[in-house]
Design a protein around this motif. Structure first.
Motif, PDB file in Angstrom:
ATOM      1  N   VAL B 194      26.753  55.794  28.010  1.00 15.47           N
ATOM      2  CA  VAL B 194      28.020  56.479  28.223  1.00 15.47           C
ATOM      3  C   VAL B 194      27.910  57.239  29.534  1.00 15.47           C
ATOM      4  O   VAL B 194      26.953  57.981  29.751  1.00 15.47           O
ATOM      5  CB  VAL B 194      28.333  57.450  27.069  1.00 15.47           C
ATOM      6  N   ASN B 239      34.331  53.645  30.020  1.00 15.08           N
ATOM      7  CA  ASN B 239      33.372  53.364  28.949  1.00 15.08           C
ATOM      8  C   ASN B 239      34.030  52.735  27.730  1.00 15.08           C
ATOM      9  O   ASN B 239      33.503  52.840  26.626  1.00 15.08           O
ATOM     10  CB  ASN B 239      32.684  54.660  28.500  1.00 15.08           C
ATOM     11  N   LEU B 243      32.582  53.007  23.894  1.00 12.17           N
ATOM     12  CA  LEU B 243      33.176  54.031  23.038  1.00 12.17           C
ATOM     13  C   LEU B 243      33.967  53.430  21.880  1.00 12.17           C
ATOM     14  O   LEU B 243      34.096  54.047  20.829  1.00 12.17           O
ATOM     15  CB  LEU B 243      34.071  54.956  23.856  1.00 12.17           C
TER      16      LEU B 243
END
Lengths: 121, 459
Positions: B194, B239, B243
């Motif tokens: 991340v 991301n 995610l």
């Protein structure tokens, strides 16, 4: 248009500039007001949320600005004149009050120092 | 008769005389002196009074069309990553998750794959001052320091959440600090980490985004809702693949109801769309990311000198707010200083800037100290107690290590110059002599100067 202290301001105006249009609010005071309500220096009037506008209005209402301040200054000069002080006399004569030379450069005194001070400045 | 003559002479005289009744003339009026007005009685005009009135010629008015709202900023910030006139470089390898430290990419120019380029663009890792617009597609040189970062990435993954690497990237102007940061971000994207990137620390502290005190914080901290929501939108866009794999696990007590199957990507998007909730959502997202079995985190900031001093924001009593009292900055600094660790491991990178760095004695001294500590931990420099320093910054940088960027080696310089030549941007034969000459003129291989001297400069 955003209504602050009885004046309409276009939304793209800076808050700082808008506040400084009022007589008695300059850079220092506008900075202090904006800091109190956490408004960043480049904020536009249109970005202010309604509660902030209301609290600015409330703050301005409690301050001595615009006509109140003009009257206050006029009263101060009038008091000096009524007492017959030198400063009061110089005001009435339209001459510099604080010991400046009068040979040249007294434009500001000629403009401002009157018996009854102009409402503009 | 004499009387008659007398009369006659009189008559003749009368005839010669000018006829009185027939005179009609305006001359005397015209030649008369101007009437004396009030002003002339008062003498010359008083001092300071304007007596000469000259009309100014009217200024020519600019009738050109004004640029639309935001148009100029868009032009200023436009990132061009491709030049269709440049040649495609054949045989150039792409960077991928597996070859970060492979022998083939060491000291070579490698291309960045398309999804990573999109993510990097989303986190604003590309800068307008960098030379991306001169080549067919984004590619970078895997220099010695890039491989060091690749090694950190491997270390963090090998330690399974036990390791947080914290580094400040320092180096001369145009030595490739921001590009190294970009390479670090690219590697993190390739390994499905991340990535949270603050592209320019200056934007946080110069007082150009709105701020508000954080309720219940003591000493008062300040949130920046507009900036945080923008950051969340960048996180969500860059991301999204990672995610959207994870759902929220805990109840975050937000003022809006979240369904239990909300993915972290959705959560970030929610924060992006509701600026007034952006800070609680950011902290919620962070809590989720630091749960067990989540990917490592790459935290990066460029221009770190800006957050090592007072910010331009004012507190309610008109005192300057220290940059570390801004919630987002504090969050970053806590991780940089090691006060908070990343439970799933990760890297915290902060790059200084050579061209836009405010004076920060604390940062300067901390860098000196870190360099001395790396050489010899016993003989450390002391702070001159008669100089003022920002103690909070000094404390936060107490044990941060430095990653020093020096010039390229001659082999690296040769690799990148061959890339320039293969792209058709350097129309000379790249031989030992040219490489050596350019390397020397570029201040012992400073990459920015090398690019300037070989690609940008046309002789």
């Amino acid at each position: 248009m955003v209504f602050i202290f009885g004046v309409n301001f276009p939304e793209q105006n800076l808050v700082k500039r808008s506040l400084e249009t009022f007589y008695g609010i300059g850079p220092q005071v506008s900075q202090r007001i904006m800091a109190r309500f956490h408004i960043h220096p480049t904020a536009k009037v249109g970005e202010l949320i309604q509660p902030k506008i209301l609290s600015i209005n409330a703050e301005l209402t409690n301050m001595k600005i615009e006509n109140d301040l003009r009257r206050h200054i006029q009263d101060n000069i009038k008091r000096l004149r009524d007492m017959g002080t030198y400063r009061g006399r110089r005001h009435a004569m339209g001459l510099p009050v604080r010991g400046q030379r009068t040979r040249t450069q007294i434009t500001t005194a000629r403009k401002l120092n009157r018996i009854e001070r102009d409402r503009r400045g | 008769m004499p009387s008659i003559t007398a009369h006659a002479s009189m008559a003749s005289r009368n005839l010669l005389a000018a006829p009185r009744t027939a005179s009609f003339s305006t001359s005397c009026l015209r030649f008369a002196l101007p009437p004396k007005g009030k002003a002339s009685q008062a003498g010359p005009p008083a001092r300071g009074q304007k007596s000469l009135h000259l009309k100014k010629s009217a200024r020519p008015r600019d009738t050109g069309k004004r640029p639309a709202l935001g148009e100029r900023k868009m032009l200023r910030k436009r990132i061009v990553l491709s030049n269709t006139n440049a040649l495609e470089v054949h045989g150039m390898k792409d960077l991928n998750g597996k070859n970060l430290r492979a022998e083939a990419v060491k000291g070579a120019v490698v291309g960045l794959p398309e999804p990573v380029v999109d993510s990097l663009r989303a986190v604003e890792a590309f800068k307008t001052t960098q030379g991306w617009n001169m080549f067919r597609r984004p590619a970078t040189l895997m220099r010695k320091e890039s491989l060091q970062i690749a090694a950190f990435v491997d270390d963090v993954e090998a330690a399974v959440g036990k390791k947080t690497v914290r580094k400040i990237i320092v180096g001369d102007r145009a030595s490739g600090k921001s590009t190294l940061l970009l390479q670090g971000l690219a590697m993190a994207f390739l390994r499905n980490w991340v990535v949270i990137n603050i592209p320019e620390a200056k934007d946080l502290v110069i007082g150009h985004t709105e701020y508000a005190p954080l309720p219940g914080s003591n000493p008062t901290q300040y949130t920046q809702d507009a900036y945080t929501s923008n950051l969340l939108s960048q996180i969500a866009r860059s991301n999204s693949a990672v995610l959207s794999k994870y759902c929220i696990t805990t109840d975050h007590k937000l003022s809006i109801l979240l369904p239990p199957s909300t993915t972290l990507a959705k959560l970030a998007e929610l924060g992006a769309n509701t600026p007034e909730l952006s800070w609680p959502i950011f902290t919620a997202l962070w809590t989720e990311l630091t749960q067990p079995d989540r990917p490592p985190i790459m935290l990066a900031i460029d221009g770190v000198g800006h957050i090592m001093n007072n910010s331009a924001y004012l507190s309610a009593d008109a005192q300057l707010v220290h940059a570390h009292d801004l919630a987002l900055v504090r969050h970053f600094v806590d991780h940089l200083s090691g006060r908070t660790t990343l439970p799933n491991g990760g890297i915290v990178l902060a790059a200084t800037s050579g061209s836009n760095q405010p004076a920060s004695p604390a940062l300067e001294f901390s860098i000196q100290l870190a360099e001395a500590r790396a050489k010899n931990p016993i003989d450390l420099p002391n702070w001159n107690p008669y100089k003022t320093v920002d103690q909070r910054s000094l404390q936060s940088l107490k044990d941060v290590d430095v990653l020093k960027l020096n010039g390229l080696s001659k082999e690296e310089a040769r690799a990148i110059m061959e890339y320039y030549a293969a792209s058709g941007m350097l129309r000379r034969t790249v031989d030992e002599r040219l490489v050596s000459e350019t390397w020397t003129l570029a201040g012992n291989g400073n990459i920015g100067e090398l690019e300037k001297g070989s690609v940008r400069l046309r002789m």
